[in-house]
Design an enzyme around this catalytic site. Structure first.
Site, PDB file in Angstrom:
ATOM      1  N   TYR A 160       0.836  -1.205   0.000  1.00 18.50           N
ATOM      2  CA  TYR A 160       0.000   0.000   0.000  1.00 18.50           C
ATOM      3  C   TYR A 160       0.877   1.264   0.000  1.00 18.50           C
ATOM      4  O   TYR A 160       1.800   1.370  -0.788  1.00 18.50           O
ATOM      5  CB  TYR A 160      -0.989  -0.033   1.160  1.00 18.50           C
ATOM      6  N   SER A 161       0.608   2.204   0.912  1.00 16.65           N
ATOM      7  CA  SER A 161       1.258   3.517   0.818  1.00 16.65           C
ATOM      8  C   SER A 161       2.731   3.512   1.186  1.00 16.65           C
ATOM      9  O   SER A 161       3.409   4.531   0.992  1.00 16.65           O
ATOM     10  CB  SER A 161       0.518   4.541   1.675  1.00 16.65           C
ATOM     11  N   ALA A 162       3.261   2.425   1.695  1.00 13.78           N
ATOM     12  CA  ALA A 162       4.711   2.356   1.860  1.00 13.78           C
ATOM     13  C   ALA A 162       5.412   2.488   0.513  1.00 13.78           C
ATOM     14  O   ALA A 162       6.610   2.780   0.447  1.00 13.78           O
ATOM     15  CB  ALA A 162       5.109   1.054   2.555  1.00 13.78           C
ATOM     16  N   LYS A 175       5.028   4.916  -1.406  1.00 13.28           N
ATOM     17  CA  LYS A 175       5.372   6.327  -1.602  1.00 13.28           C
ATOM     18  C   LYS A 175       6.843   6.608  -1.320  1.00 13.28           C
ATOM     19  O   LYS A 175       7.450   7.481  -1.944  1.00 13.28           O
ATOM     20  CB  LYS A 175       4.474   7.217  -0.733  1.00 13.28           C
TER      21      LYS A 175
END
Length: 390
Positions: free
Chosen positions: A67-69, A71
């Site tokens: 997921y947002s890791a 980024k």
């Protein structure tokens, strides 16, 4: 009892104990954790089940969507371009992406995209998911979108849109998709098992995610029964028009099945990176040290990349958050090993970060997507690392 495989260097045994406790006490099904110190691995552990439906065990080669890791990986690509002089983070986005000037956005600098200050967390007209996965329709929609607050005057977590915004700048500057740039310039030199856009032949290595519902759904609890400190967030989740909800409804349907082959194969540089804990830790290790002859940024570039750009109450998450140009910085809810740390969390508990002061890089991935304040798995591992450093 879950079998824990892998290796731990002398002095880091507490991390193995915490990792085992995550299975016995805190809900892990399949997971891995890796820690680097001064450019070398000191913890590399995995265990549990990669696919609860088939019983396939988690191995060193198991891939996990983080997921947002993701980024953190994408931000690194942008900073590498900046270090090379190909990208000026303080230049207007329109210098690289002329269409972005629509609706009063001509003066927004690239840095505000990275630091969640652009006010582009949502779309007035969400894009069909199939078109969003194809890339260009979503970037065209974002180029046309009006900011939802005065850019630069506040920050709010661009959970989904961040990837297309930053990714399009990377694409315009480098001539490669963000996933392609990452593969060529970061993953290949470091030998990382990490992908933004999963190749078809790697799909059999990906774990099956399990989604755990919270014990209490704050959207259905009477307001007077919600703890005072959570009432504003509960009200936001109940309101379809809130930025908290709209930030995750930029496609229709708004819900994205991140386990679907077409979603994993697409490039969503904010949210669909897939890799190992070892790859996440190794990426961050190469930001603060040389790893097998590779260092991704100079110390001067790293200092600029990790300098705080936005802090305080987040307009989307409605809690305090801190961001550099693309990386999360430590807060009470984003736990790392020291004040110099930087990195990124992901939905459900995944975490990657580096701490230059202590020479530490950390990666944790798991397939039981829990999240929320009750999820202590990553925090317990970080605490064990912190104690080991003492």
């Amino acid at each position: 009892m879950t079998t824990i495989d892998g290796e731990v260097a002398t002095g880091f045994e507490l991390v193995r104990e915490a990792f085992a406790a995550n299975f016995s006490e805190h809900g892990d099904i399949g997971a891995a954790v890796c820690v680097y110190r001064y450019g070398r691995p000191v913890v590399d552990l995995w265990g549990g089940v990669a696919d609860p439906e088939t019983g396939r065990p988690w191995t060193r080669e198991t891939l996990q969507l983080v997921y947002s890791a993701t980024k953190g990986a994408t931000a690194t690509a942008a900073h590498m371009l900046a270090e090379r002089g190909a990208l000026d983070l303080d230049a207007p986005v329109t210098e690289y992406w002329p269409e972005f000037a629509a609706n009063g956005k001509a003066d927004i600098p690239v840095r505000w995209l990275l630091s969640h200050q652009a006010g582009l967390v949502a779309l007035d007209r969400p894009v069909p998911l199939k078109e969003a996965l194809a890339w260009h329709p979503m970037t065209a929609a974002l180029a046309a979108q009006r900011p939802l607050w005065t850019p630069g005057e506040a920050h709010g977590y661009h959970g989904r849109t961040w990837g297309w915004l930053v990714g399009e700048v990377i694409r315009r500057v480098s001539g490669r998709t963000p996933g392609g740039f990452f593969a060529d310039e970061i993953a290949a030199p470091l030998g990382l098992d990490f992908f933004i856009g999963l190749p078809t032949h790697e799909r059999d290595r990906v774990s099956r995610m399990v989604y755990q519902r919270p014990d209490i759904d704050l959207t259905t609890v009477p307001t007077e029964s919600v703890p005072e400190e959570l009432r504003e967030l509960a009200a936001a989740w109940r309101d379809p028009a809130s930025l908290t909800n709209r930030a995750y409804a930029v496609t229709h349907p708004a819900e994205i099945d991140f386990g679907a082959p077409e979603v994993q194969a697409a490039e969503l540089p904010a949210s669909n990176g897939i890799g190992t804990a070892h790859a996440v830790a190794r990426l961050y290790a190469a930001l603060i040290d040389e790893v097998d002859g590779v260092r991704l940024l100079t110390p001067e570039s790293l200092a600029s990349a990790t300098k705080e750009q936005a802090g305080g109450k987040d307009r989307v998450m409605l809690i305090p958050s801190r961001f550099s140009s693309g990386y999360m910085l430590p807060t009470e809810t984003t736990v790392m090993t020291g004040p110099s740390s930087f990195g990124h969390t992901g939905r459900g508990g995944s975490l990657g970060f580096a701490d230059p002061e202590h020479g530490v890089a950390f990666g944790y991935v798991m397939n039981n997507i829990i999240g929320g304040t009750d999820d202590v798995r990553a925090a317990s591992l970080v605490d064990a690392v912190r104690k080991s450093l003492r």
